[in-house]
Design an enzyme around this catalytic site. Structure first.
Site, PDB file in Angstrom:
ATOM      1  N   GLN A 221      13.955  -4.261  -8.856  1.00 38.65           N
ATOM      2  CA  GLN A 221      13.490  -3.242  -7.915  1.00 38.65           C
ATOM      3  C   GLN A 221      14.637  -2.622  -7.126  1.00 38.65           C
ATOM      4  O   GLN A 221      14.564  -1.458  -6.724  1.00 38.65           O
ATOM      5  CB  GLN A 221      12.461  -3.853  -6.966  1.00 38.65           C
ATOM      6  CG  GLN A 221      11.160  -4.238  -7.658  1.00 38.65           C
ATOM      7  CD  GLN A 221      10.479  -3.044  -8.318  1.00 38.65           C
ATOM      8  OE1 GLN A 221      10.158  -2.050  -7.668  1.00 38.65           O
ATOM      9  NE2 GLN A 221      10.280  -3.120  -9.633  1.00 38.65           N
TER      10      GLN A 221
ATOM     11  N   HIS B 237      16.119   0.892  -7.997  1.00 34.47           N
ATOM     12  CA  HIS B 237      15.508   2.167  -7.619  1.00 34.47           C
ATOM     13  C   HIS B 237      16.489   3.057  -6.866  1.00 34.47           C
ATOM     14  O   HIS B 237      16.502   4.276  -7.046  1.00 34.47           O
ATOM     15  CB  HIS B 237      14.285   1.925  -6.737  1.00 34.47           C
ATOM     16  CG  HIS B 237      13.003   1.834  -7.506  1.00 34.47           C
ATOM     17  ND1 HIS B 237      12.334   2.930  -7.986  1.00 34.47           N
ATOM     18  CD2 HIS B 237      12.267   0.760  -7.872  1.00 34.47           C
ATOM     19  CE1 HIS B 237      11.240   2.547  -8.609  1.00 34.47           C
ATOM     20  NE2 HIS B 237      11.172   1.233  -8.559  1.00 34.47           N
TER      21      HIS B 237
ATOM     22  N   GLU C 256       6.429  -3.488   0.760  1.00 37.81           N
ATOM     23  CA  GLU C 256       5.700  -2.659  -0.211  1.00 37.81           C
ATOM     24  C   GLU C 256       5.190  -3.512  -1.375  1.00 37.81           C
ATOM     25  O   GLU C 256       4.001  -3.534  -1.687  1.00 37.81           O
ATOM     26  CB  GLU C 256       6.632  -1.559  -0.725  1.00 37.81           C
ATOM     27  CG  GLU C 256       6.006  -0.682  -1.789  1.00 37.81           C
ATOM     28  CD  GLU C 256       6.998   0.289  -2.399  1.00 37.81           C
ATOM     29  OE1 GLU C 256       6.539   1.254  -3.028  1.00 37.81           O
ATOM     30  OE2 GLU C 256       8.223   0.100  -2.249  1.00 37.81           O
ATOM     31  N   HIS C 257       6.105  -4.182  -2.057  1.00 38.69           N
ATOM     32  CA  HIS C 257       5.750  -5.063  -3.170  1.00 38.69           C
ATOM     33  C   HIS C 257       6.002  -6.511  -2.760  1.00 38.69           C
ATOM     34  O   HIS C 257       7.074  -6.819  -2.239  1.00 38.69           O
ATOM     35  CB  HIS C 257       6.609  -4.784  -4.411  1.00 38.69           C
ATOM     36  CG  HIS C 257       6.611  -3.356  -4.852  1.00 38.69           C
ATOM     37  ND1 HIS C 257       7.675  -2.507  -4.613  1.00 38.69           N
ATOM     38  CD2 HIS C 257       5.685  -2.638  -5.522  1.00 38.69           C
ATOM     39  CE1 HIS C 257       7.404  -1.326  -5.129  1.00 38.69           C
ATOM     40  NE2 HIS C 257       6.196  -1.372  -5.682  1.00 38.69           N
TER      41      HIS C 257
ATOM     42  N   ASP D 240       4.223  -0.929 -11.473  1.00 38.53           N
ATOM     43  CA  ASP D 240       4.932   0.356 -11.438  1.00 38.53           C
ATOM     44  C   ASP D 240       4.560   1.248 -12.622  1.00 38.53           C
ATOM     45  O   ASP D 240       4.531   2.470 -12.485  1.00 38.53           O
ATOM     46  CB  ASP D 240       6.447   0.123 -11.472  1.00 38.53           C
ATOM     47  CG  ASP D 240       7.028  -0.198 -10.107  1.00 38.53           C
ATOM     48  OD1 ASP D 240       6.313  -0.038  -9.101  1.00 38.53           O
ATOM     49  OD2 ASP D 240       8.200  -0.621 -10.046  1.00 38.53           O
TER      50      ASP D 240
ATOM     51  N   HIS E  26     -23.057  19.551  27.687  1.00 39.79           N
ATOM     52  CA  HIS E  26     -23.605  18.575  26.746  1.00 39.79           C
ATOM     53  C   HIS E  26     -25.041  18.215  27.137  1.00 39.79           C
ATOM     54  O   HIS E  26     -25.927  18.117  26.285  1.00 39.79           O
ATOM     55  CB  HIS E  26     -22.755  17.298  26.745  1.00 39.79           C
ATOM     56  CG  HIS E  26     -21.457  17.412  26.006  1.00 39.79           C
ATOM     57  ND1 HIS E  26     -20.480  18.298  26.368  1.00 39.79           N
ATOM     58  CD2 HIS E  26     -20.977  16.733  24.926  1.00 39.79           C
ATOM     59  CE1 HIS E  26     -19.440  18.162  25.548  1.00 39.79           C
ATOM     60  NE2 HIS E  26     -19.721  17.208  24.656  1.00 39.79           N
TER      61      HIS E  26
END
Length: 429
Positions: free
Chosen positions: A250, A253, A318-319, A352, A411
């Protein structure tokens, strides 16, 4: 006790980098808003050396892109899209319209209404992110979005055939070869040749993520997404080779992609450090993955599983890949994560690329308050009510008194007029 064995980049340095990105993006978006297509074309030429007669691909260009691909590639794309479509359809089926009589004569309900138009950004400058087309375009179409447009930057001097095919098979109504902030800005703000959308989705680099943040409110977005993050949770039932592979897998990336090892085993710490250095000698993307690990990688050593859960929830990654004796312990106890990958048999790259869950997930601790992209992100759950004459006479009296309590005279009048008309009618009957 929780020990930080390896720290990542200093928070002040990261904040300074974020500030520079913010200023750059502000200028680009203002230029697009002011000058439309002219600004988009200049920006595309400047950043991507790409200035075709039309950024939108014709039907013939799309068909030619598909025709250039090997059949195996087409089959692989379609296999992945089948898995993603299946899970998206399951999710859509779980969302029900409702209507119930909650009080005699009072009917309340909600309808699930798809957004009318969505712009999908598919990254493709450094790596051709074919899978992002499935995750955004296809999911939007399963949700029922009428108009889905998709942008991906040029790759290798022009549109990437596999990305174009994936966008086409997923059901994109308009396909553009356009990247970066200029693509996101054009979709959100609109130009002379690109009609604006109601919502933006899809991952991207720091500039794309910042553009989405600045455009939020003018359009909807899926979530605030930053650089890819991964957290590997491992105990002594795992090994250093597996941990290192999944961390670097990862980290490749981008040079600012955090990768964190969280463990209660000193042996795992030692073995993983050795394996990371070993694998960086042969990994094809070692230049990127290595820098990301050096600058953003972390190792955290805990004593107990309880501490590991506590630390994992603080990180809100995230993961989160769980390779422990009992992965379900983390499923049952963790509350902050984008997606969980339970057991050594699975891994983040499955999510992914192909397995069916969506890969657009919250980063920068946004997992504390949101999940990732799914069909529900494209759907507005909108409430409605209907009331009988008999019920409005009763509800109106309660409403009138409550409005008076708050000082809302207008109202109160809305309630009073109905009480007067319908209560008298009820008495007359």
């Amino acid at each position: 006790m929780i020990k930080l064995i390896k720290a990542g980049i200093d928070a002040d340095v990261a904040a300074d980098m974020d500030a520079k990105v913010k200023t750059t993006v502000e200028g680009i978006l203002k230029d697009i808003d002011d000058r439309g297509d002219s600004a988009v074309r200049e920006l595309s030429d400047k950043f991507d050396k790409w200035s075709p007669e039309s950024f939108r691909l014709s039907d013939e260009e799309i068909a030619a892109a598909v025709a250039r691909l090997p059949q195996q590639t087409i089959d692989d794309i379609k296999f992945a899209q089948t898995q993603i479509r299946k899970f998206a359809e399951i999710q859509r089926a779980s969302m029900k319209d409702v209507e119930e009589e909650t009080y005699p004569g009072v009917f309340l309900g909600h309808k699930n209404i798809p957004v009318n138009s969505v712009g999908c950004y598919i990254p493709g400058g450094k790596y051709p992110m074919v899978a992002s087309a499935h995750m955004s375009v296809l999911t939007a179409k399963v949700a029922g979005v009428k108009r889905v447009i998709a942008c991906a930057p040029p790759h290798g001097g022009g549109p990437n055939d596999a990305i174009v095919a994936a966008m086409h098979f997923a059901g994109a109504d308009e396909i553009y070869c356009l990247g970066g902030v200029q693509a996101v800005g054009a979709m959100a703000l609109g130009t002379e040749t690109i009609d604006s959308v109601d919502m933006l989705v899809g991952p991207g680099n720091a500039f794309v993520a910042e553009a989405k943040r600045q455009l939020y409110g003018r359009v909807g977005i899926d979530l605030f997404a930053g650089p890819t993050e991964t957290l590997v949770i491992a105990d002594d039932t795992c090994d250093g080779e597996m941990c290192a592979t999944d961390l670097l897998g990862q980290a490749e990336h981008g040079i600012n992609s955090p990768a964190v090892l969280l463990t209660n085993s000193q042996k795992i710490v030692d073995d993983t450090l050795v394996e990371i250095e070993k694998q960086l000698q042969t990994l094809a993307t070692a230049e990127t993955a290595g820098q990301a690990w050096r600058d953003y990688g972390q190792i955290i050593l805990c004593d107990t599983e309880e501490e590991m859960v506590e630390e994992a929830d603080r990180l809100a990654s995230e993961h989160v890949q769980v390779m422990t004796r009992d992965p379900n312990y983390f499923l049952e106890n963790m509350t902050n994560y984008g997606a969980l990958f339970l057991g050594k048999e699975t891994n983040v790259s499955y999510g992914d690329k192909v397995i069916g869950t969506n890969h657009t997930l919250p980063t920068k601790k946004a997992a504390r308050y949101t999940g990732g992209l799914w069909v529900g992100k494209f759907i507005k759950t909108c409430t409605y009510q209907r009331v009988t004459e008999e019920a409005t006479a009763t509800i109106g009296e309660y409403c009138s008194r409550l409005c008076e309590l708050e000082g809302f005279a207008g109202h109160k009048a809305q309630a009073d007029i109905r009480v007067a008309r319908y209560k008298d009618k009820e008495r007359a009957a």
